[in-house]
Design a protein around this motif. Sequence first.
Motif, PDB file in Angstrom:
ATOM      1  N   ASP A 283      -0.598 -25.625  12.794  1.00 47.67           N
ATOM      2  CA  ASP A 283       0.456 -24.599  12.413  1.00 47.67           C
ATOM      3  C   ASP A 283       1.712 -25.237  12.549  1.00 47.67           C
ATOM      4  O   ASP A 283       2.073 -25.631  13.500  1.00 47.67           O
ATOM      5  CB  ASP A 283       0.249 -23.691  13.288  1.00 47.67           C
ATOM      6  N   LEU A 284       2.558 -25.339  11.423  1.00 49.16           N
ATOM      7  CA  LEU A 284       3.942 -25.955  11.696  1.00 49.16           C
ATOM      8  C   LEU A 284       4.783 -25.426  12.361  1.00 49.16           C
ATOM      9  O   LEU A 284       5.766 -25.887  12.957  1.00 49.16           O
ATOM     10  CB  LEU A 284       4.328 -26.085  10.047  1.00 49.16           C
ATOM     11  N   THR A 285       4.556 -24.083  12.778  1.00 49.86           N
ATOM     12  CA  THR A 285       5.745 -23.471  13.602  1.00 49.86           C
ATOM     13  C   THR A 285       5.224 -23.352  14.979  1.00 49.86           C
ATOM     14  O   THR A 285       5.890 -23.826  15.843  1.00 49.86           O
ATOM     15  CB  THR A 285       5.929 -21.614  13.213  1.00 49.86           C
ATOM     16  N   LYS A 286       3.956 -23.029  15.224  1.00 47.45           N
ATOM     17  CA  LYS A 286       3.440 -23.204  16.635  1.00 47.45           C
ATOM     18  C   LYS A 286       2.959 -24.184  17.059  1.00 47.45           C
ATOM     19  O   LYS A 286       2.824 -24.587  18.371  1.00 47.45           O
ATOM     20  CB  LYS A 286       2.683 -21.890  16.653  1.00 47.45           C
ATOM     21  N   LYS A 287       2.816 -25.265  16.167  1.00 44.80           N
ATOM     22  CA  LYS A 287       2.128 -26.284  16.405  1.00 44.80           C
ATOM     23  C   LYS A 287       0.674 -26.321  17.199  1.00 44.80           C
ATOM     24  O   LYS A 287       0.369 -27.229  17.704  1.00 44.80           O
ATOM     25  CB  LYS A 287       2.905 -27.094  17.610  1.00 44.80           C
ATOM     26  N   ASN A 288      -0.017 -25.243  16.850  1.00 47.83           N
ATOM     27  CA  ASN A 288      -1.460 -24.993  17.109  1.00 47.83           C
ATOM     28  C   ASN A 288      -2.374 -25.826  16.392  1.00 47.83           C
ATOM     29  O   ASN A 288      -2.297 -25.818  15.233  1.00 47.83           O
ATOM     30  CB  ASN A 288      -1.466 -23.722  17.047  1.00 47.83           C
ATOM     31  N   LEU A 289      -3.256 -26.547  16.979  1.00 50.57           N
ATOM     32  CA  LEU A 289      -4.393 -27.435  16.155  1.00 50.57           C
ATOM     33  C   LEU A 289      -5.466 -26.571  16.399  1.00 50.57           C
ATOM     34  O   LEU A 289      -6.122 -26.298  17.458  1.00 50.57           O
ATOM     35  CB  LEU A 289      -4.371 -28.625  17.003  1.00 50.57           C
ATOM     36  N   THR A 290      -6.321 -26.461  15.319  1.00 46.03           N
ATOM     37  CA  THR A 290      -7.627 -25.798  15.015  1.00 46.03           C
ATOM     38  C   THR A 290      -8.464 -26.729  14.481  1.00 46.03           C
ATOM     39  O   THR A 290      -8.193 -27.115  13.328  1.00 46.03           O
ATOM     40  CB  THR A 290      -7.547 -24.416  14.445  1.00 46.03           C
ATOM     41  N   ARG A 291      -9.510 -26.886  14.966  1.00 46.22           N
ATOM     42  CA  ARG A 291     -10.640 -27.720  14.681  1.00 46.22           C
ATOM     43  C   ARG A 291     -11.479 -26.717  13.620  1.00 46.22           C
ATOM     44  O   ARG A 291     -12.129 -25.853  13.907  1.00 46.22           O
ATOM     45  CB  ARG A 291     -11.386 -28.596  15.710  1.00 46.22           C
ATOM     46  N   LEU A 292     -11.912 -27.559  12.408  1.00 49.29           N
ATOM     47  CA  LEU A 292     -12.599 -26.854  11.495  1.00 49.29           C
ATOM     48  C   LEU A 292     -13.982 -27.122  11.310  1.00 49.29           C
ATOM     49  O   LEU A 292     -14.954 -26.475  10.968  1.00 49.29           O
ATOM     50  CB  LEU A 292     -12.016 -26.801   9.885  1.00 49.29           C
ATOM     51  N   THR A 293     -14.141 -28.542  11.645  1.00 51.62           N
ATOM     52  CA  THR A 293     -15.579 -28.963  11.303  1.00 51.62           C
ATOM     53  C   THR A 293     -15.990 -29.775  12.656  1.00 51.62           C
ATOM     54  O   THR A 293     -15.598 -30.168  13.228  1.00 51.62           O
ATOM     55  CB  THR A 293     -15.646 -30.149  10.300  1.00 51.62           C
ATOM     56  N   TYR A 294     -17.492 -29.668  12.652  1.00 48.11           N
ATOM     57  CA  TYR A 294     -18.132 -30.247  13.942  1.00 48.11           C
ATOM     58  C   TYR A 294     -19.534 -30.985  13.281  1.00 48.11           C
ATOM     59  O   TYR A 294     -20.315 -30.113  12.996  1.00 48.11           O
ATOM     60  CB  TYR A 294     -18.642 -28.949  14.890  1.00 48.11           C
ATOM     61  N   SER A 295     -19.412 -32.071  12.923  1.00 45.64           N
ATOM     62  CA  SER A 295     -20.450 -32.858  12.313  1.00 45.64           C
ATOM     63  C   SER A 295     -20.430 -34.594  12.775  1.00 45.64           C
ATOM     64  O   SER A 295     -19.169 -34.893  12.880  1.00 45.64           O
ATOM     65  CB  SER A 295     -20.313 -32.770  10.832  1.00 45.64           C
ATOM     66  N   PRO A 296     -21.438 -35.022  12.699  1.00 45.47           N
ATOM     67  CA  PRO A 296     -21.452 -36.369  12.946  1.00 45.47           C
ATOM     68  C   PRO A 296     -20.941 -37.202  11.768  1.00 45.47           C
ATOM     69  O   PRO A 296     -20.724 -38.491  12.095  1.00 45.47           O
ATOM     70  CB  PRO A 296     -22.899 -36.785  13.459  1.00 45.47           C
ATOM     71  N   ALA A 297     -20.721 -36.490  10.571  1.00 43.10           N
ATOM     72  CA  ALA A 297     -20.320 -37.359   9.426  1.00 43.10           C
ATOM     73  C   ALA A 297     -19.211 -37.573   9.401  1.00 43.10           C
ATOM     74  O   ALA A 297     -18.393 -36.805  10.249  1.00 43.10           O
ATOM     75  CB  ALA A 297     -20.984 -36.526   8.299  1.00 43.10           C
ATOM     76  N   ILE A 298     -18.530 -38.001   8.247  1.00 44.67           N
ATOM     77  CA  ILE A 298     -17.107 -38.072   8.160  1.00 44.67           C
ATOM     78  C   ILE A 298     -16.386 -37.029   7.036  1.00 44.67           C
ATOM     79  O   ILE A 298     -17.247 -36.633   5.987  1.00 44.67           O
ATOM     80  CB  ILE A 298     -16.852 -39.570   7.426  1.00 44.67           C
ATOM     81  N   GLU A 299     -15.668 -35.988   7.407  1.00 43.88           N
ATOM     82  CA  GLU A 299     -15.094 -35.082   6.757  1.00 43.88           C
ATOM     83  C   GLU A 299     -13.580 -35.508   6.679  1.00 43.88           C
ATOM     84  O   GLU A 299     -12.793 -35.910   7.268  1.00 43.88           O
ATOM     85  CB  GLU A 299     -14.962 -33.739   7.571  1.00 43.88           C
ATOM     86  N   ILE A 300     -12.972 -35.207   5.434  1.00 45.92           N
ATOM     87  CA  ILE A 300     -11.914 -35.795   4.835  1.00 45.92           C
ATOM     88  C   ILE A 300     -11.416 -35.049   3.576  1.00 45.92           C
ATOM     89  O   ILE A 300     -12.277 -34.375   2.851  1.00 45.92           O
ATOM     90  CB  ILE A 300     -12.146 -37.617   4.437  1.00 45.92           C
ATOM     91  N   SER A 301     -10.158 -35.310   3.046  1.00 46.14           N
ATOM     92  CA  SER A 301      -9.608 -34.843   1.719  1.00 46.14           C
ATOM     93  C   SER A 301      -9.668 -33.295   1.417  1.00 46.14           C
ATOM     94  O   SER A 301     -10.490 -32.923   0.617  1.00 46.14           O
ATOM     95  CB  SER A 301     -10.411 -35.653   0.698  1.00 46.14           C
ATOM     96  N   PRO A 302      -9.220 -32.767   2.465  1.00 48.70           N
ATOM     97  CA  PRO A 302      -9.270 -31.213   2.296  1.00 48.70           C
ATOM     98  C   PRO A 302      -8.349 -30.611   1.176  1.00 48.70           C
ATOM     99  O   PRO A 302      -7.019 -31.246   0.838  1.00 48.70           O
ATOM    100  CB  PRO A 302      -8.763 -30.467   3.469  1.00 48.70           C
ATOM    101  N   SER A 303      -8.556 -29.794   0.310  1.00 45.70           N
ATOM    102  CA  SER A 303      -7.829 -28.925  -0.683  1.00 45.70           C
ATOM    103  C   SER A 303      -7.899 -27.537  -0.668  1.00 45.70           C
ATOM    104  O   SER A 303      -9.072 -27.100  -0.629  1.00 45.70           O
ATOM    105  CB  SER A 303      -8.259 -29.511  -2.137  1.00 45.70           C
ATOM    106  N   PHE A 304      -6.736 -27.032  -0.481  1.00 47.55           N
ATOM    107  CA  PHE A 304      -7.085 -25.625  -0.363  1.00 47.55           C
ATOM    108  C   PHE A 304      -7.069 -24.752  -1.850  1.00 47.55           C
ATOM    109  O   PHE A 304      -6.678 -25.357  -2.747  1.00 47.55           O
ATOM    110  CB  PHE A 304      -5.559 -24.966   0.102  1.00 47.55           C
ATOM    111  N   SER A 305      -7.740 -23.500  -1.748  1.00 48.15           N
ATOM    112  CA  SER A 305      -7.869 -22.911  -2.792  1.00 48.15           C
ATOM    113  C   SER A 305      -6.579 -22.047  -2.920  1.00 48.15           C
ATOM    114  O   SER A 305      -5.868 -21.999  -2.099  1.00 48.15           O
ATOM    115  CB  SER A 305      -9.077 -21.795  -2.607  1.00 48.15           C
TER     116      SER A 305
END
Length: 440
Positions: A283-305
């Motif tokens: 969050d650019l205002t609050k600077k809160n960090l939220t983790r979205l994925t939990y996997s031993p794999a590599i997760e990369i390249s997010p794109s918003f709908s």
Amino acid sequence: MRIFSDCSGYKIFAILLLSSTIGLNQLFSQQEIWAKITAGGIRQRIKLGIENFKVPAGQAELVLGHVSELQKIITDDLVFSLYFEIIHLDSLALAHLQGKSNLSLRKWLEAGAQVLLWGEVEIKKKTTIKISLFDTYRQKLIATKSYEIQPNIRQLAHKIADDIIKILTGEDGINQTYIVFSKRRGTAKELAIVDYDGYNLTDLTDSKNLNLFPEFSPHGDKIVYSSYENNNVNIFLYDFKKHSGEVIFNQPGLNTTPAFSPDGKQIAFSASFDGNSELYLIDLTKKNLTRLTYSPAIEISPSFSPSGQELAFVSDRTGMPQIYIMNIDGTNIRRLTWEGSYNTSPAWSPNGDLIAYVSRVGNSNQIFVTDPSGTNYVQLTYIGNNEEPSWSPDGLHIVFSSNRTGTYELFQMHWDGTNQRQITNCGGAYSPSWSPRIKK
């Protein structure tokens, strides 16, 4: 709004759109919007005749050159927009066009033009060009507006083209948009920006580092990107007002492929500080960090709908990179791509109906599009390696990086893969991001 008849035929139609008059009196002196709905609801490109712009006799070659350049750029913009089919006709004498004689309009009608575009230079205290649009069927003026001729002819032409698109279709043009990208400079990669058509190249950074994966904010006033600094890849935010970038995330490891949420309040990115590359939201205002994925794999390249409620991303959780979609809170993860063993770089279209991505075909990388269900997919490129697609804000065009000419440069194509053209020649251009429409 996408303009096509069906995906199987790839036949492109433009929109003849019945639009409201809200705000258009600010664009043209006429409040009437010209529009036409064809019989049976079939949408076709508007057939537009463009008469050579008129310049008073005795003007210097400089003025003639500027007007000729202006007309060419406007024409190129309108052709690229996909809304128009340009009708060509030998030069006509239009001196009495707005008088009693409608002979010239009839000739344009006979040639197949539905609308005539005409420009006339007027030299008084200031040099202006009056742009007029005529309905050839009704032999009637649609709208007219005068513009002061400025030193920056390209900027003026792009504005005029966008105004013409607005009055004739009700849609907003993209001719005043920009493309930011990562440009090779020696061993470094710096951020650079060009007009939508590749002109007016301007360097943004001079950090002598690797500046990668730039993406415009929804308002076009900032760019988020990754940069290698102090032996770490960090997330930076470039501010156009400040003409500089500042770090917003610098945990140890690889912090890469950032993407703005549609409301501009959050950034999704991949980070490896917990051991392997996972997706996070900050969050650019609050600077809160939220983790979205939990996997031993590599997760990369997010794109918003476009709604901001879903993310497309890349994961190798099945062994090889594939495209997945999940809800913004990390739930409901489902696989999008099933064809191809190596799929990367998803880019959700502004309309939400298509996702562009890169798939390995043989020994090369090619750009595909699919619908959000993943049931229909189409290959768009075939020559060389083609990487990192980014959509225009109207969803009708894609910019991408390709090495088909020997070095990676930026190319554009229409959403269906037609009209592929090179727009940079700078010895290395990567990771393009098309800007939103920026209010001026």
